[in-house]
Write a protein that holds these residues in place. Structure first.
Motif, PDB file in Angstrom:
ATOM      1  N   PHE A  10       0.628  -1.044   0.066  1.00 49.33           N
ATOM      2  CA  PHE A  10      -0.053  -0.053   0.123  1.00 49.33           C
ATOM      3  C   PHE A  10       0.783   1.158  -0.249  1.00 49.33           C
ATOM      4  O   PHE A  10       0.286   2.172  -0.857  1.00 49.33           O
ATOM      5  CB  PHE A  10      -0.727  -0.497   0.858  1.00 49.33           C
ATOM      6  N   GLU A  11       1.685   1.272   0.578  1.00 51.98           N
ATOM      7  CA  GLU A  11       2.970   2.159   1.368  1.00 51.98           C
ATOM      8  C   GLU A  11       3.572   2.838  -0.182  1.00 51.98           C
ATOM      9  O   GLU A  11       3.400   3.503  -0.895  1.00 51.98           O
ATOM     10  CB  GLU A  11       3.691   2.232   1.888  1.00 51.98           C
ATOM     11  N   VAL A  15       3.010   5.895  -3.202  1.00 52.17           N
ATOM     12  CA  VAL A  15       4.463   6.424  -3.714  1.00 52.17           C
ATOM     13  C   VAL A  15       4.347   6.790  -5.091  1.00 52.17           C
ATOM     14  O   VAL A  15       4.791   7.816  -5.649  1.00 52.17           O
ATOM     15  CB  VAL A  15       5.399   5.977  -2.743  1.00 52.17           C
ATOM     16  N   ARG A  16       3.488   5.334  -5.250  1.00 55.48           N
ATOM     17  CA  ARG A  16       3.390   5.532  -6.968  1.00 55.48           C
ATOM     18  C   ARG A  16       2.808   6.894  -7.875  1.00 55.48           C
ATOM     19  O   ARG A  16       2.872   7.105  -8.705  1.00 55.48           O
ATOM     20  CB  ARG A  16       3.512   4.142  -7.602  1.00 55.48           C
ATOM     21  N   VAL A  20       3.524   9.832 -10.079  1.00 58.79           N
ATOM     22  CA  VAL A  20       2.583  10.306 -11.327  1.00 58.79           C
ATOM     23  C   VAL A  20       2.253  11.259 -11.312  1.00 58.79           C
ATOM     24  O   VAL A  20       1.969  11.728 -12.763  1.00 58.79           O
ATOM     25  CB  VAL A  20       1.671   8.471 -11.731  1.00 58.79           C
ATOM     26  N   SER A  21       1.671  11.428 -10.617  1.00 61.38           N
ATOM     27  CA  SER A  21       0.823  13.142 -10.213  1.00 61.38           C
ATOM     28  C   SER A  21       1.294  14.465 -10.202  1.00 61.38           C
ATOM     29  O   SER A  21       1.081  14.799 -11.380  1.00 61.38           O
ATOM     30  CB  SER A  21      -0.326  13.062  -9.120  1.00 61.38           C
ATOM     31  N   THR A  22       2.409  13.832  -9.752  1.00 56.86           N
ATOM     32  CA  THR A  22       3.775  14.758  -9.818  1.00 56.86           C
ATOM     33  C   THR A  22       4.570  15.453 -11.373  1.00 56.86           C
ATOM     34  O   THR A  22       4.543  16.560 -11.586  1.00 56.86           O
ATOM     35  CB  THR A  22       4.595  14.863  -9.224  1.00 56.86           C
TER      36      THR A  22
END
Length: 45
Positions: A10-11, A15-16, A20-22
């Motif tokens: 889940f962590e 992070v992934r 992606v949003s960044t």
């Protein structure tokens, strides 16, 4: 699968998704900058 393994997965997923949003936000900013330059050039500087 142990609960510890599930929490770790889940962590990693969080992070992934953040990465992606960044990246997409950065790409959007670049595209916006390019469009602004094109508009400025077309409108005579």
């Amino acid at each position: 699968m142990s609960t510890e393994g599930a929490e770790q997965e889940f962590e990693h997923r969080k992070v992934r998704e953040k990465r992606v949003s960044t990246i997409s936000a950065g790409a959007g900013g670049i595209v916006g900058g390019v469009v602004a330059v094109i508009v400025r050039v077309l409108s005579g500087g």
